[in-house]
Structures are given as C-alpha cells and as structure tokens.
Design a protein around this motif. Structure first.
Motif, mmCIF file in Angstrom:
data_model
loop_
_atom_site.group_PDB
_atom_site.id
_atom_site.type_symbol
_atom_site.label_atom_id
_atom_site.label_comp_id
_atom_site.label_asym_id
_atom_site.label_seq_id
_atom_site.Cartn_x
_atom_site.Cartn_y
_atom_site.Cartn_z
ATOM 1 N N LEU A 1 0.847 -1.194 0.000
ATOM 2 C CA LEU A 1 0.000 0.000 0.000
ATOM 3 C C LEU A 1 0.882 1.243 0.000
ATOM 4 O O LEU A 1 1.750 1.391 0.865
ATOM 5 C CB LEU A 1 -0.908 0.006 1.237
ATOM 6 N N ILE A 2 0.683 2.104 -0.980
ATOM 7 C CA ILE A 2 1.427 3.368 -1.063
ATOM 8 C C ILE A 2 0.497 4.500 -0.649
ATOM 9 O O ILE A 2 -0.568 4.685 -1.249
ATOM 10 C CB ILE A 2 1.926 3.647 -2.500
ATOM 11 N N VAL A 3 0.903 5.248 0.395
ATOM 12 C CA VAL A 3 0.152 6.437 0.799
ATOM 13 C C VAL A 3 1.017 7.639 0.437
ATOM 14 O O VAL A 3 2.088 7.849 1.023
ATOM 15 C CB VAL A 3 -0.179 6.431 2.302
ATOM 16 N N LYS B 1 3.771 12.617 -8.822
ATOM 17 C CA LYS B 1 5.044 12.161 -9.401
ATOM 18 C C LYS B 1 5.720 11.117 -8.507
ATOM 19 O O LYS B 1 6.249 10.119 -8.981
ATOM 20 C CB LYS B 1 5.993 13.337 -9.614
ATOM 21 N N ASN B 2 5.706 11.401 -7.200
ATOM 22 C CA ASN B 2 6.298 10.437 -6.266
ATOM 23 C C ASN B 2 5.528 9.127 -6.291
ATOM 24 O O ASN B 2 6.114 8.042 -6.232
ATOM 25 C CB ASN B 2 6.313 11.001 -4.845
ATOM 26 N N MET B 3 4.208 9.231 -6.343
ATOM 27 C CA MET B 3 3.365 8.036 -6.402
ATOM 28 C C MET B 3 3.731 7.194 -7.619
ATOM 29 O O MET B 3 3.912 5.988 -7.530
ATOM 30 C CB MET B 3 1.889 8.435 -6.455
ATOM 31 N N LYS B 4 3.850 7.846 -8.764
ATOM 32 C CA LYS B 4 4.141 7.124 -10.002
ATOM 33 C C LYS B 4 5.508 6.437 -9.929
ATOM 34 O O LYS B 4 5.642 5.279 -10.321
ATOM 35 C CB LYS B 4 4.100 8.092 -11.192
ATOM 36 N N VAL C 1 -1.487 -0.973 -4.162
ATOM 37 C CA VAL C 1 -2.736 -0.245 -4.023
ATOM 38 C C VAL C 1 -2.347 1.129 -3.506
ATOM 39 O O VAL C 1 -1.297 1.285 -2.864
ATOM 40 C CB VAL C 1 -3.752 -0.918 -3.064
ATOM 41 N N GLU C 2 -3.174 2.124 -3.788
ATOM 42 C CA GLU C 2 -2.759 3.497 -3.544
ATOM 43 C C GLU C 2 -3.808 4.328 -2.818
ATOM 44 O O GLU C 2 -5.005 4.152 -3.028
ATOM 45 C CB GLU C 2 -2.476 4.179 -4.901
ATOM 46 N N ALA C 3 -3.303 5.230 -1.986
ATOM 47 C CA ALA C 3 -4.167 6.213 -1.341
ATOM 48 C C ALA C 3 -3.427 7.541 -1.349
ATOM 49 O O ALA C 3 -2.202 7.582 -1.187
ATOM 50 C CB ALA C 3 -4.484 5.788 0.085
ATOM 51 N N THR C 4 -4.159 8.637 -1.532
ATOM 52 C CA THR C 4 -3.534 9.957 -1.558
ATOM 53 C C THR C 4 -3.745 10.722 -0.252
ATOM 54 O O THR C 4 -3.270 11.849 -0.112
ATOM 55 C CB THR C 4 -4.053 10.804 -2.742
ATOM 56 N N THR C 5 -4.470 10.121 0.691
ATOM 57 C CA THR C 5 -4.596 10.710 2.031
ATOM 58 C C THR C 5 -4.404 9.598 3.055
ATOM 59 O O THR C 5 -4.616 8.408 2.752
ATOM 60 C CB THR C 5 -5.998 11.326 2.274
ATOM 61 N N ALA C 6 -4.018 9.992 4.269
ATOM 62 C CA ALA C 6 -3.854 9.020 5.343
ATOM 63 C C ALA C 6 -5.192 8.351 5.664
ATOM 64 O O ALA C 6 -5.251 7.146 5.916
ATOM 65 C CB ALA C 6 -3.303 9.713 6.590
ATOM 66 N N LEU D 1 3.889 1.909 2.609
ATOM 67 C CA LEU D 1 4.836 3.003 2.433
ATOM 68 C C LEU D 1 4.080 4.281 2.743
ATOM 69 O O LEU D 1 3.081 4.598 2.091
ATOM 70 C CB LEU D 1 5.369 3.022 0.998
ATOM 71 N N MET D 2 4.536 4.993 3.770
ATOM 72 C CA MET D 2 3.765 6.124 4.287
ATOM 73 C C MET D 2 4.506 7.443 4.115
ATOM 74 O O MET D 2 5.561 7.668 4.710
ATOM 75 C CB MET D 2 3.492 5.884 5.782
ATOM 76 N N ASP D 3 3.945 8.316 3.288
ATOM 77 C CA ASP D 3 4.420 9.687 3.202
ATOM 78 C C ASP D 3 4.153 10.337 4.566
ATOM 79 O O ASP D 3 3.214 9.953 5.269
ATOM 80 C CB ASP D 3 3.639 10.398 2.077
ATOM 81 N N ILE D 4 4.961 11.306 4.969
ATOM 82 C CA ILE D 4 4.740 11.966 6.255
ATOM 83 C C ILE D 4 3.885 13.216 6.090
ATOM 84 O O ILE D 4 2.934 13.442 6.831
ATOM 85 C CB ILE D 4 6.084 12.320 6.932
ATOM 86 N N GLN D 5 4.232 14.028 5.105
ATOM 87 C CA GLN D 5 3.450 15.249 4.879
ATOM 88 C C GLN D 5 2.298 14.953 3.943
ATOM 89 O O GLN D 5 2.481 14.694 2.746
ATOM 90 C CB GLN D 5 4.341 16.343 4.299
ATOM 91 N N LEU D 6 1.108 14.990 4.516
ATOM 92 C CA LEU D 6 -0.113 14.673 3.775
ATOM 93 C C LEU D 6 -1.172 15.703 4.131
ATOM 94 O O LEU D 6 -1.126 16.291 5.215
ATOM 95 C CB LEU D 6 -0.608 13.272 4.176
#
Ligand code: MN
Length: 135
Positions: A7-9, A14-17, A31-36, A52-57
């Motif tokens: 799971l990619i958050v 661009k980073n997602m891609k 699988v993808e999410a654009t928000t926490a 994989l968790m982005d910190i700044q969302l």
C-alpha cells in the motif's frame, strides 16, 4: 508465489508514479491512497504486506496515521516504512522513534529503496515471526 501487496500512501502524483513503477517492476502489486484517511481504510480492507507512508499529507499526517494503524488490531501487524522529503537528522530520529519499521528519503534512491522494501518484507509481519519463513 503470489505477488506481495504494498500500500502506497502518497499525495504527490510524481512520487506516487515513481514508487508504483519501481515496485511493479520488481514484481510487487500495489494499491494506492492519496490521504492518510483513505490509506487507513485501504490498509484494513486490502491487508497489504507492507505500507509506504508519506509523512506530509493533507489532513492526517503520516505519523498520526501510524498511530492509528498500530492501535487497530486489523492493521497493527503490518510493517510501515516512512517515505519523507525531510532531510533533517532530528526529523529522521523522530520518525524512527514513532515506531516506523524503516525510513526512506525523497527523492528515493531506487536501489536502496528496493533493498529496504525487501528487507522489511522478509522480516515478515510485526510480532509474528511465524510468517517470516513463508513465501
Ligand atoms: Mn506529501
């Protein structure tokens, strides 16, 4: 062996891609999410092997999202790697102290990134060493 699901958050397209392409190239399903918030829901329903968790969302940040994941029995076993643009070493320490299983800095270095994904996946579910020998 079935492809492992990651799971990619990430809120940056661009980073997602990039992350998606690298993982798919190496045989992982994504699988993808654009928000926490969406990520928390997807973690429960899709039961990924790794997050994989982005910190700044927008909305809930990645550190808060980790707390939610760990306090929910449905997701507490899933390892989580922080992926953040933050270069500060005290930020890195804060992130690791929050309980993430790994840390990658953006822009990701592909070789290092894939090595960490493999390493965390090979370690298996959190506090469930029985799964470590599978697959
Ligand atoms: Mn972000």
């Amino acid at each position: 062996m079935a492809a492992q699901l990651v799971l990619i958050v990430e809120d940056n397209e661009k980073n997602m891609k990039l992350v998606r392409d690298v993982l798919n190239f190496h045989g992982y399903q994504t699988v993808e999410a654009t928000t926490a918030e969406a990520g928390l829901e997807l973690a429960r329903t899709s039961q990924p092997a790794l997050i994989l968790m982005d910190i700044q969302l927008p909305g809930l940040d990645g550190v808060s999202a980790l707390r939610h994941l760990r306090s929910d029995n449905a997701t507490s076993h899933i390892p989580v790697i922080a992926v953040t643009a933050s270069a500060m070493s005290n930020e890195r320490r804060k992130i690791l102290e929050a309980g993430f299983d790994g840390y990658q800095q953006k822009p990701i270095k592909v070789k290092e990134f894939v090595a960490e994904v493999r390493s965390v996946l090979n370690a298996g579910s959190r506090s469930d060493s029985r799964n470590a020998q599978e697959g």
